[in-house]
Design an enzyme around this catalytic site. Structure first.
Site, PDB file in Angstrom:
ATOM      1  N   ASN A  26       0.841  -1.188   0.000  1.00  0.00           N
ATOM      2  CA  ASN A  26       0.000   0.000   0.000  1.00  0.00           C
ATOM      3  C   ASN A  26       0.880   1.243   0.000  1.00  0.00           C
ATOM      4  OD1 ASN A  26       0.382  -0.307   3.115  1.00  0.00           O
ATOM      5  ND2 ASN A  26      -0.958  -2.009   2.527  1.00  0.00           N
ATOM      6  N   GLY A  42      -7.341  -4.563  -2.123  1.00  0.00           N
ATOM      7  CA  GLY A  42      -7.742  -5.552  -3.109  1.00  0.00           C
ATOM      8  C   GLY A  42      -7.443  -5.183  -4.546  1.00  0.00           C
ATOM      9  N   GLU A  72      -3.911  -1.813   5.728  1.00  0.00           N
ATOM     10  CA  GLU A  72      -2.832  -1.354   6.607  1.00  0.00           C
ATOM     11  C   GLU A  72      -2.927   0.148   6.882  1.00  0.00           C
ATOM     12  OE1 GLU A  72      -0.984  -3.096   8.294  1.00  0.00           O
ATOM     13  OE2 GLU A  72      -0.815  -5.041   7.320  1.00  0.00           O
ATOM     14  N   HIS A 154       6.719 -10.117   7.618  1.00  0.00           N
ATOM     15  CA  HIS A 154       5.654  -9.333   6.978  1.00  0.00           C
ATOM     16  C   HIS A 154       6.135  -8.540   5.778  1.00  0.00           C
ATOM     17  CE1 HIS A 154       2.003  -6.420   7.710  1.00  0.00           C
ATOM     18  NE2 HIS A 154       2.137  -6.755   6.442  1.00  0.00           N
TER      19      HIS A 154
END
Length: 218
Positions: A26, A42, A72, A154
């Site tokens: 993002n 998405g 996020e 992550h």
């Protein structure tokens, strides 16, 4: 180029450079109107258009756009609220930096002068459940002194004075991580010594226009 066009450009760059795959990652920018432009959830970053960029306030309330805000979003808003100098945030899952986040300790060792000057000390932040406030908790102790953060298991986050600054920091982080892993595959990499770092910081402001506190680097 408008800010939205620049976000689209960076989304395409992170996808082309394999810093993300599928719907990962993002990107956001703080606007002059005290709002945030952020990619919607998405969407593959390689497919992003200006219609996939939402405008929100700093609490995640939608101002303009259609779609679900990036999962996020808490991470982005937390950074903006606590670092007034930060104008853009890039969150990706680059392969090599993420790999180091699987094996390294509390922070990366210092190997490269240019990385130290650009990114500062690079923490490896404790694992946190994605999209929760655990993520913001994991970076809060490092936020004031670092411009790049590896998130255990992550990915990575970089921040900048503008969007391209934040993007290039991600690029530099991944390049450094790839080089570190390559070096470790053939031997033990040489770290910068404390003297190396002290000497570098003694000229960093006059030569590079970068002022760093050695106590926050070592």
């Amino acid at each position: 180029m408008s800010i939205k066009d620049e976000i689209v450009k960076v989304c395409h760059l992170v996808y082309q450079n394999k810093f993300v795959s599928a719907y990962d990652g993002n990107i956001s920018v703080r606007t002059d109107n005290n709002s945030v432009l952020i990619t919607r959830s998405g969407i593959c970053k390689g497919d992003v258009t200006i219609n996939d960029i939402l405008e929100t306030d700093f609490d995640g309330n939608l101002i303009n756009g259609n779609g679900k805000i990036s999962t996020e979003n808490k991470l982005h808003f937390f950074i903006y609220k606590n670092r007034i100098d930060v104008k853009a945030v890039v969150h990706c899952h680059p392969i090599y930096a993420t790999a180091l986040g699987l094996v390294e300790g509390n922070h990366l060792s210092h190997y490269f002068p240019e990385v130290l000057l650009t990114l500062g000390k690079i923490p490896v932040c404790k694992y946190a459940t994605p999209s929760t406030e655990e993520v913001t908790d994991s970076i809060k102790d490092f936020l004031s002194d670092s411009n790049a953060f590896i998130l255990q298991n992550h990915g990575a986050v970089t921040v900048g004075a503008c969007l391209m600054d934040a993007y290039y920091k991600m690029e530099k982080l991944e390049h450094a991580a790839k080089t570190i892993i390559a070096a470790k595959s053939i031997g033990k990499p040489r770290e910068l010594t404390e003297k190396n770092i002290t000497d570098l910081l003694s000229i960093s402001e006059s030569t590079y226009g970068i002022k760093l506190d050695i106590n926050k680097i070592l």
